[in-house]
Design an enzyme around this catalytic site. Structure first.
Site, PDB file in Angstrom:
ATOM      1  N   ASP A   1      -6.179   0.387   0.535  1.00 32.58           N
ATOM      2  CA  ASP A   1      -6.164   0.249   1.989  1.00 32.58           C
ATOM      3  C   ASP A   1      -7.486  -0.382   2.416  1.00 32.58           C
ATOM      4  OD1 ASP A   1      -8.187   2.226   2.162  1.00 32.58           O
ATOM      5  OD2 ASP A   1      -6.638   3.711   1.843  1.00 32.58           O
TER       6      ASP A   1
ATOM      7  N   LYS B   1       0.815  -1.205   0.000  1.00 35.25           N
ATOM      8  CA  LYS B   1       0.000   0.000   0.000  1.00 35.25           C
ATOM      9  C   LYS B   1       0.855   1.264   0.000  1.00 35.25           C
ATOM     10  CE  LYS B   1      -2.247   3.380   2.146  1.00 35.25           C
ATOM     11  NZ  LYS B   1      -1.724   4.407   3.062  1.00 35.25           N
TER      12      LYS B   1
END
Length: 203
Positions: A123, A105
DNA sequence: AACTCGGGGCA
DNA sequence: TGCCCAGAGTT
């Protein structure tokens, strides 16, 4: 579109973006923005960051939580930046993900925002909301990334990404989604599915 | 897949 | 109080 649909982290260059994003893991953007001005004033570069002891660094960031891991990771990452990347933030995935504390991420955030590479950072919010809406198919984050990149025109990736996050935070909560005020409820896979199950009773 | 790190924000 | 926060690493 929500009023402040933009990156909520404050940064001025790829290094600051990397550090701010590392700090943002399991912390609010607000709390991160509270500590970064003082941090970047003292340590605007990886070289300067390495002049701090871990204790000094922890002291600067401890109000955001998880500060021991983050302090250790940031120093180790800066060491790699200096020794292997000439003090620069690498603009490619392998270089970023080898940095301790940097996963899929965080790497995507840096790739997309600092290097204009094709990446959408998934996320928990983006994952949950896009899968509920049916923009992706709830396998894993990499699959979700690809689904989003296929289903959304590239010039809208950034906006869509921010929209998904804000929508997840403000409306499409993990436990109690506010479907009653959600403008997308009627075309939401999760909502319409739930409505079918409960016999058309959902508010 | 489950667990740990973890203080602060907010209802 | 209880739940959550623009996750990552280890087991």
């Amino acid at each position: 579109m929500y009023p402040d649909a933009r990156c909520a982290l404050n940064f001025r260059n790829p290094f600051e973006l990397l550090i701010a994003t590392m700090l943002a893991a399991q912390a609010t953007d607000k709390s991160v923005n509270r500590v970064t001005p003082a941090l970047f004033a003292k340590a605007p570069t990886p070289e300067a960051m390495l002049l701090l002891t871990q204790e000094e660094l922890e002291d600067l960031i401890k109000s955001i939580g998880l500060y021991r891991n983050k302090g250790r990771n940031i120093l180790a990452a800066c060491r790699i930046l200096v020794e292997k990347h000439g003090g620069q933030v690498p603009g490619y995935r392998e270089g970023l993900e080898k940095l301790p504390g940097v996963g899929r991420k965080t790497a995507n955030v840096v790739l997309a925002e600092a290097f204009q590479e094709p990446a959408i950072a998934v996320d928990t919010h983006v994952f949950r909301v896009s899968n509920r809406l049916g923009l992706a198919q709830a396998k894993d984050v990499v699959k979700t990334e690809q689904d989003l990149m296929n289903n959304i025109p590239r010039d809208l990736w950034a906006k869509a990404h921010h929209w998904l996050i804000f929508h997840g935070r403000q409306v499409c909560h993990a436990r109690k989604p506010a479907c009653g005020v959600c403008r997308l409820a009627e075309c939401c896979r999760e909502y319409t599915g739930l409505k079918r199950e409960t016999g058309e009773e959902t508010e």
